[in-house]
Design an enzyme around this catalytic site. Structure first.
Site, PDB file in Angstrom:
ATOM      1  N   LYS A 216       0.815  -1.219   0.000  1.00 50.52           N
ATOM      2  CA  LYS A 216       0.000   0.000   0.000  1.00 50.52           C
ATOM      3  C   LYS A 216       0.846   1.265   0.000  1.00 50.52           C
ATOM      4  CE  LYS A 216      -4.292  -2.072   1.312  1.00 50.52           C
ATOM      5  NZ  LYS A 216      -5.288  -2.404   2.333  1.00 50.52           N
ATOM      6  N   ARG A 256      -3.018 -10.225   4.990  1.00 51.94           N
ATOM      7  CA  ARG A 256      -3.460 -10.400   3.603  1.00 51.94           C
ATOM      8  C   ARG A 256      -2.363  -9.821   2.718  1.00 51.94           C
ATOM      9  NH1 ARG A 256      -5.867  -7.289  -0.157  1.00 51.94           N
ATOM     10  NH2 ARG A 256      -7.414  -8.241  -1.526  1.00 51.94           N
TER      11      ARG A 256
HETATM   12  N1  PMM Z   1      -7.274  -4.166   0.916  1.00 49.59           N
HETATM   13  C1  PMM Z   1      -7.615  -4.269  -0.386  1.00 49.59           C
HETATM   14  C2  PMM Z   1      -8.607  -5.166  -0.805  1.00 49.59           C
HETATM   15  N2  PMM Z   1      -9.248  -5.956   0.091  1.00 49.59           N
HETATM   16  N3  PMM Z   1      -9.583  -6.660   2.303  1.00 49.59           N
HETATM   17  C3  PMM Z   1      -9.282  -6.565   3.602  1.00 49.59           C
HETATM   18  N4  PMM Z   1      -9.938  -7.342   4.498  1.00 49.59           N
HETATM   19  N5  PMM Z   1      -8.327  -5.707   4.063  1.00 49.59           N
HETATM   20  C4  PMM Z   1      -7.630  -4.893   3.228  1.00 49.59           C
HETATM   21  O1  PMM Z   1      -6.779  -4.118   3.719  1.00 49.59           O
HETATM   22  C5  PMM Z   1      -7.934  -4.953   1.835  1.00 49.59           C
HETATM   23  C6  PMM Z   1      -8.929  -5.874   1.403  1.00 49.59           C
HETATM   24  C7  PMM Z   1      -6.906  -3.408  -1.390  1.00 49.59           C
HETATM   25  O2  PMM Z   1      -5.685  -3.953  -1.755  1.00 49.59           O
HETATM   26  P1  PMM Z   1      -5.449  -4.841  -3.111  1.00 49.59           P
HETATM   27  O3  PMM Z   1      -5.924  -4.006  -4.258  1.00 49.59           O
HETATM   28  O4  PMM Z   1      -3.998  -5.122  -3.118  1.00 49.59           O
HETATM   29  O5  PMM Z   1      -6.236  -6.117  -3.012  1.00 49.59           O
END
Ligand code: PMM
Length: 281
Positions: A216, A256
């Site tokens: 991020k 994650r």
């Molecule tokens: N961040 C993204 C997408 N889904 N779900 C949870 N539970 N927590 C997060 O911080 C989160 C998420 C955005 O990141 P990406 O585009 O790399 O998936």
């Protein structure tokens, strides 16, 4: 805490995901990528069909389901534990019918008034993330007096609304939503006070907490060298792995991440360190 922190591998089946640039749009490629995440040690593969990157527009429900369903079916049939990353109750239902075992909702039930009821019916574990607005406008909602207290209170409200709708409180996993309506220092303050987020309940019970820091912007800002551009998302994996080690140390239930192998290694290191600190000398 005796069990190790779990690793959720990210599988974005979107053409515009900020971090994998749509390379895995085709279902076959996505399935291979998901199997690769599992082989690298992911406990759960989190499949998403709608980008939540800052500024992203929404996709319609049909497109979202079309993207994720074949991938979930194939991964589940190979024995992979799958999560569906969606804000829509209808997508959550279709995904669970296809074999998903977790629902990961970045809106914590706020985006779809039907989500809580559907999750209660589905009887699956549910990630409720801290969220204030859709990605197109979330950067206008990043003002806090006390970010830990406000995120904690807003998560507690979600916990109450979800349990009121019939979701088993033990099935709810909380997530501070790093990067969602947060500016750089908010994310660090939340990470530094993880323990307060775990104990949101008024009755002293603790909830499982999932941390999504992977690649991020706030990590890019932290590791940028003076006079240079911020490193792009793919060059933020070492910083992500450092967060994973510290989050494991602080008691996060799961992280994650994109780089699953690195996260597994970091968690093994944190576990060995913790075990040695309580073991014989
Ligand atoms: N961040 C993204 C997408 N889904 N779900 C949870 N539970 N927590 C997060 O911080 C989160 C998420 C955005 O990141 P990406 O585009 O790399 O998936």
């Amino acid at each position: 805490m005796s069990e190790r922190t779990l690793v959720w591998g990210i599988l974005n089946v979107t053409p515009d995901s900020f971090s994998d640039g749509g390379h895995f749009l085709a279902a076959d490629a996505a399935i291979q990528q998901g199997l690769g995440l599992a082989a690298a040690g992911a406990d759960v593969v989190d499949v998403g069909g709608e980008s939540t990157r800052p500024g992203a527009a929404r996709v319609d429900a049909g497109t979202e389901i079309e993207r994720v369903l074949p991938v979930i079916e194939a991964l589940a049939s190979e024995g992979v534990t799958v999560s569906i990353d969606t804000m829509r109750g209808s997508t959550a239902r279709a995904a669970v019918d296809a074999g998903a075992r977790y629902v990961n909702d970045v809106s914590g039930g706020l985006a779809d008034p039907d989500m809580a009821r559907i999750v209660a019916e589905l009887e699956v574990d549910y990630v409720a993330m801290h969220w204030r607005a859709h990605s197109a406008t979330m950067d206008q909602h990043d003002v806090y007096d006390d970010v830990v207290a406000e995120v904690r209170d807003e998560l507690l409200k979600r916990l109450q609304a979800l349990t009121d709708a019939g979701v088993d409180g033990n099935r709810i996993i909380l997530d501070p939503g790093l990067g969602f309506a947060k500016v750089g220092e908010h994310n660090w303050t939340l990470l530094a006070h993880l323990d307060e987020l775990r104990h949101v309940g008024t009755r002293g019970q603790s909830q499982r907490v999932l941390i999504g820091a992977s690649r991020k912007r706030f990590l890019g800002a932290t590791i940028a060298r003076s006079g240079e551009q911020q490193p792009p998302p793919e060059q933020r994996d070492h910083a992500t792995t450092a967060v994973t080690a510290l989050a494991a140390q602080a008691g996060a239930w799961a992280v994650r991440v994109h780089d699953v192998r690195a996260a597994c290694d970091a968690i093994a290191v944190a576990s060995a360190w913790r075990n040695a600190s309580t073991g014989a000398r």
